[in-house]
Design a protein around this motif. Structure first.
Motif, PDB file in Angstrom:
ATOM      1  N   LEU A  14       0.839  -1.195   0.000  1.00  0.00           N
ATOM      2  CA  LEU A  14       0.000   0.000   0.000  1.00  0.00           C
ATOM      3  C   LEU A  14       0.873   1.243   0.000  1.00  0.00           C
ATOM      4  CD1 LEU A  14      -2.567  -1.155   2.698  1.00  0.00           C
ATOM      5  CD2 LEU A  14      -2.748  -1.364   0.221  1.00  0.00           C
ATOM      6  N   THR A  15       0.352   2.308  -0.545  1.00  0.00           N
ATOM      7  CA  THR A  15       1.070   3.570  -0.597  1.00  0.00           C
ATOM      8  C   THR A  15       0.260   4.634   0.119  1.00  0.00           C
ATOM      9  OG1 THR A  15       2.018   2.970  -2.728  1.00  0.00           O
ATOM     10  CG2 THR A  15       2.050   5.291  -2.159  1.00  0.00           C
ATOM     11  N   LYS A  16       0.950   5.444   0.924  1.00  0.00           N
ATOM     12  CA  LYS A  16       0.306   6.572   1.596  1.00  0.00           C
ATOM     13  C   LYS A  16       1.137   7.828   1.335  1.00  0.00           C
ATOM     14  CE  LYS A  16      -2.422   4.607   5.265  1.00  0.00           C
ATOM     15  NZ  LYS A  16      -3.028   4.965   6.530  1.00  0.00           N
ATOM     16  N   PHE A  17       0.430   8.938   1.177  1.00  0.00           N
ATOM     17  CA  PHE A  17       1.074  10.236   1.022  1.00  0.00           C
ATOM     18  C   PHE A  17       0.751  11.082   2.248  1.00  0.00           C
ATOM     19  CE2 PHE A  17       0.892   8.723  -3.271  1.00  0.00           C
ATOM     20  CZ  PHE A  17       2.018   9.252  -3.882  1.00  0.00           C
ATOM     21  N   VAL A  39       8.583  -0.061   3.514  1.00  0.00           N
ATOM     22  CA  VAL A  39       9.701  -0.550   2.710  1.00  0.00           C
ATOM     23  C   VAL A  39      10.316   0.511   1.805  1.00  0.00           C
ATOM     24  CG1 VAL A  39       8.886  -2.931   2.758  1.00  0.00           C
ATOM     25  CG2 VAL A  39       8.148  -1.425   0.913  1.00  0.00           C
ATOM     26  N   GLY A  40       9.684   1.685   1.743  1.00  0.00           N
ATOM     27  CA  GLY A  40      10.237   2.752   0.921  1.00  0.00           C
ATOM     28  C   GLY A  40       9.697   4.096   1.354  1.00  0.00           C
ATOM     29  N   ALA A  41      10.530   5.137   1.220  1.00  0.00           N
ATOM     30  CA  ALA A  41      10.099   6.492   1.553  1.00  0.00           C
ATOM     31  C   ALA A  41      10.669   7.457   0.514  1.00  0.00           C
ATOM     32  CB  ALA A  41      10.559   6.880   2.949  1.00  0.00           C
ATOM     33  N   TYR A  42       9.824   8.372   0.069  1.00  0.00           N
ATOM     34  CA  TYR A  42      10.192   9.317  -0.987  1.00  0.00           C
ATOM     35  C   TYR A  42       9.649  10.693  -0.630  1.00  0.00           C
ATOM     36  CZ  TYR A  42      10.522   4.741  -3.064  1.00  0.00           C
ATOM     37  OH  TYR A  42      10.828   3.418  -3.273  1.00  0.00           O
ATOM     38  N   ALA A  54      17.082  23.730   5.940  1.00  0.00           N
ATOM     39  CA  ALA A  54      15.815  23.153   6.386  1.00  0.00           C
ATOM     40  C   ALA A  54      15.766  21.648   6.153  1.00  0.00           C
ATOM     41  CB  ALA A  54      14.662  23.824   5.656  1.00  0.00           C
ATOM     42  N   THR A  55      15.208  20.919   7.141  1.00  0.00           N
ATOM     43  CA  THR A  55      15.074  19.470   7.025  1.00  0.00           C
ATOM     44  C   THR A  55      13.661  19.043   7.406  1.00  0.00           C
ATOM     45  OG1 THR A  55      15.784  19.029   9.305  1.00  0.00           O
ATOM     46  CG2 THR A  55      17.506  19.070   7.603  1.00  0.00           C
ATOM     47  N   ILE A  56      13.269  17.844   6.940  1.00  0.00           N
ATOM     48  CA  ILE A  56      11.987  17.254   7.319  1.00  0.00           C
ATOM     49  C   ILE A  56      12.221  15.826   7.815  1.00  0.00           C
ATOM     50  CG2 ILE A  56      10.520  18.657   5.827  1.00  0.00           C
ATOM     51  CD1 ILE A  56      10.549  16.403   3.774  1.00  0.00           C
ATOM     52  N   SER A  57      11.362  15.414   8.739  1.00  0.00           N
ATOM     53  CA  SER A  57      11.411  14.053   9.269  1.00  0.00           C
ATOM     54  C   SER A  57       9.992  13.517   9.365  1.00  0.00           C
ATOM     55  CB  SER A  57      12.055  14.038  10.656  1.00  0.00           C
ATOM     56  OG  SER A  57      13.404  14.452  10.582  1.00  0.00           O
ATOM     57  N   LEU A  58       9.864  12.189   9.276  1.00  0.00           N
ATOM     58  CA  LEU A  58       8.560  11.543   9.394  1.00  0.00           C
ATOM     59  C   LEU A  58       8.732  10.298  10.261  1.00  0.00           C
ATOM     60  CD1 LEU A  58       5.608  11.788   8.135  1.00  0.00           C
ATOM     61  CD2 LEU A  58       6.302   9.913   6.670  1.00  0.00           C
ATOM     62  N   GLY A  59       7.871  10.172  11.267  1.00  0.00           N
ATOM     63  CA  GLY A  59       7.949   9.022  12.153  1.00  0.00           C
ATOM     64  C   GLY A  59       6.718   8.941  13.017  1.00  0.00           C
ATOM     65  N   ALA A 113      14.051  32.191   6.167  1.00  0.00           N
ATOM     66  CA  ALA A 113      13.525  32.134   4.801  1.00  0.00           C
ATOM     67  C   ALA A 113      12.568  30.973   4.595  1.00  0.00           C
ATOM     68  CB  ALA A 113      14.667  32.046   3.792  1.00  0.00           C
ATOM     69  N   GLU A 114      12.507  30.070   5.552  1.00  0.00           N
ATOM     70  CA  GLU A 114      11.747  28.830   5.393  1.00  0.00           C
ATOM     71  C   GLU A 114      10.719  28.644   6.502  1.00  0.00           C
ATOM     72  OE1 GLU A 114      11.936  26.576   2.982  1.00  0.00           O
ATOM     73  OE2 GLU A 114      13.485  27.635   1.924  1.00  0.00           O
ATOM     74  N   THR A 115       9.734  29.518   6.630  1.00  0.00           N
ATOM     75  CA  THR A 115       8.827  29.404   7.769  1.00  0.00           C
ATOM     76  C   THR A 115       7.348  29.276   7.434  1.00  0.00           C
ATOM     77  OG1 THR A 115       8.787  31.797   7.968  1.00  0.00           O
ATOM     78  CG2 THR A 115      10.388  30.617   9.338  1.00  0.00           C
ATOM     79  N   THR A 116       6.918  29.468   6.205  1.00  0.00           N
ATOM     80  CA  THR A 116       5.489  29.370   5.899  1.00  0.00           C
ATOM     81  C   THR A 116       5.245  28.558   4.633  1.00  0.00           C
ATOM     82  OG1 THR A 116       5.528  31.416   4.610  1.00  0.00           O
ATOM     83  CG2 THR A 116       4.995  31.608   6.959  1.00  0.00           C
ATOM     84  N   GLY A 117       4.034  28.010   4.540  1.00  0.00           N
ATOM     85  CA  GLY A 117       3.609  27.339   3.323  1.00  0.00           C
ATOM     86  C   GLY A 117       3.827  25.837   3.323  1.00  0.00           C
ATOM     87  N   SER A 118       3.304  25.210   2.273  1.00  0.00           N
ATOM     88  CA  SER A 118       3.399  23.773   2.096  1.00  0.00           C
ATOM     89  C   SER A 118       4.697  23.410   1.389  1.00  0.00           C
ATOM     90  CB  SER A 118       2.220  23.287   1.260  1.00  0.00           C
ATOM     91  OG  SER A 118       2.398  21.936   0.928  1.00  0.00           O
ATOM     92  N   LEU A 119       5.234  22.259   1.723  1.00  0.00           N
ATOM     93  CA  LEU A 119       6.426  21.758   1.041  1.00  0.00           C
ATOM     94  C   LEU A 119       6.081  20.701   0.008  1.00  0.00           C
ATOM     95  CD1 LEU A 119       8.901  21.364   4.004  1.00  0.00           C
ATOM     96  CD2 LEU A 119       9.209  22.797   2.015  1.00  0.00           C
ATOM     97  N   GLY A 120       5.044  19.935   0.280  1.00  0.00           N
ATOM     98  CA  GLY A 120       4.682  18.822  -0.589  1.00  0.00           C
ATOM     99  C   GLY A 120       4.271  17.630   0.240  1.00  0.00           C
ATOM    100  N   TYR A 121       4.832  16.457  -0.071  1.00  0.00           N
ATOM    101  CA  TYR A 121       4.419  15.221   0.576  1.00  0.00           C
ATOM    102  C   TYR A 121       5.592  14.297   0.805  1.00  0.00           C
ATOM    103  CZ  TYR A 121      -0.147  16.780  -0.969  1.00  0.00           C
ATOM    104  OH  TYR A 121      -1.268  17.523  -1.168  1.00  0.00           O
ATOM    105  N   ILE A 122       5.420  13.395   1.764  1.00  0.00           N
ATOM    106  CA  ILE A 122       6.312  12.249   1.884  1.00  0.00           C
ATOM    107  C   ILE A 122       5.470  11.033   1.542  1.00  0.00           C
ATOM    108  CG2 ILE A 122       7.669  10.770   3.403  1.00  0.00           C
ATOM    109  CD1 ILE A 122       8.507  13.254   4.940  1.00  0.00           C
ATOM    110  N   LYS A 123       5.943  10.262   0.579  1.00  0.00           N
ATOM    111  CA  LYS A 123       5.249   9.047   0.140  1.00  0.00           C
ATOM    112  C   LYS A 123       5.942   7.864   0.806  1.00  0.00           C
ATOM    113  CE  LYS A 123       5.052   6.045  -3.875  1.00  0.00           C
ATOM    114  NZ  LYS A 123       5.581   5.876  -5.242  1.00  0.00           N
ATOM    115  N   ILE A 124       5.145   7.011   1.444  1.00  0.00           N
ATOM    116  CA  ILE A 124       5.717   5.771   1.978  1.00  0.00           C
ATOM    117  C   ILE A 124       4.947   4.591   1.399  1.00  0.00           C
ATOM    118  CG2 ILE A 124       6.623   6.822   4.079  1.00  0.00           C
ATOM    119  CD1 ILE A 124       4.377   5.470   5.596  1.00  0.00           C
ATOM    120  N   GLU A 125       5.657   3.498   1.292  1.00  0.00           N
ATOM    121  CA  GLU A 125       5.025   2.265   0.794  1.00  0.00           C
ATOM    122  C   GLU A 125       5.508   1.107   1.607  1.00  0.00           C
ATOM    123  OE1 GLU A 125       8.063   1.763  -2.946  1.00  0.00           O
ATOM    124  OE2 GLU A 125       6.135   2.652  -3.336  1.00  0.00           O
TER     125      GLU A 125
END
Length: 125
Positions: A14-17, A39-42, A54-59, A113-125
C-alpha cells in the motif's frame, strides 16, 4: 497441487502520502496500522526551498525520524526524491510495527527564509 508454495501469505503493498508543511512540529499527519512494514520512503517537493538548512522528518511519537530522518529540503529541487541515506531507523531495519501508530511530521528550519507554506508530501510504501 504442491503444498506450502503459497506460504508465507502474500501481502498487498500500500502507498500513503503524508502532507508536509513548514509549520509542522511533531504534527500528526496520518496513521499506520499494526503489523505494517514500511519498505520505501520518498519526498515529493512542490517547489524549491529558499533557505539553506531546512530538514523534514517523518515518524511517530518516540521515534520522530523512524521513516525519514532529517532529509535536507534546502538542497533539493521540486520533484520526486528517494530518501536514501536519510531513511529512518524503522525503514532501514524493515521493522514491523507492533501497534497502530499516529504518524508525525517535523520541519526544522535553519533560517527565517523557510517558515510558511506547504512543502509537498512524503510518500511511503
Amino acid at each position: 497441487m504442491p503444498t506450502g508454495i503459497y506460504n508465507p501469505k502474500a501481502r498487498d503493498c500500500l502507498t500513503k502520502f503524508f502532507p508536509i508543511a513548514r509549520t509542522d512540529n511533531a504534527t500528526e499527519v496520518g496513521a499506520l496500522p499494526k503489523d505494517a512494514i514500511v519498505v520505501g520512503a520518498y519526498v515529493v517537493l512542490s517547489g524549491a526551498c529558499a533557505g539553506t538548512t531546512a530538514t523534514i522528518s517523518l515518524g511517530y511519537s518516540g521515534t520522530a525520524g523512524a521513516f525519514v530522518n532529517a532529509f535536507n529540503v534546502s538542497t533539493a529541487d521540486a520533484g520526486y526524491h528517494v530518501t536514501a541515506a536519510k531513511a529512518g531507523s524503522d525503514l532501514v531495519a524493515g521493522t514491523k510495527l507492533t501497534s497502530d501508530k499516529k504518524v508525525i511530521s517535523t520541519y526544522a528550519a535553519g533560517d527565517s527564509a523557510e517558515t510558511t507554506g506547504s512543502l509537498g508530501y512524503i510518500k511511503i510504501e
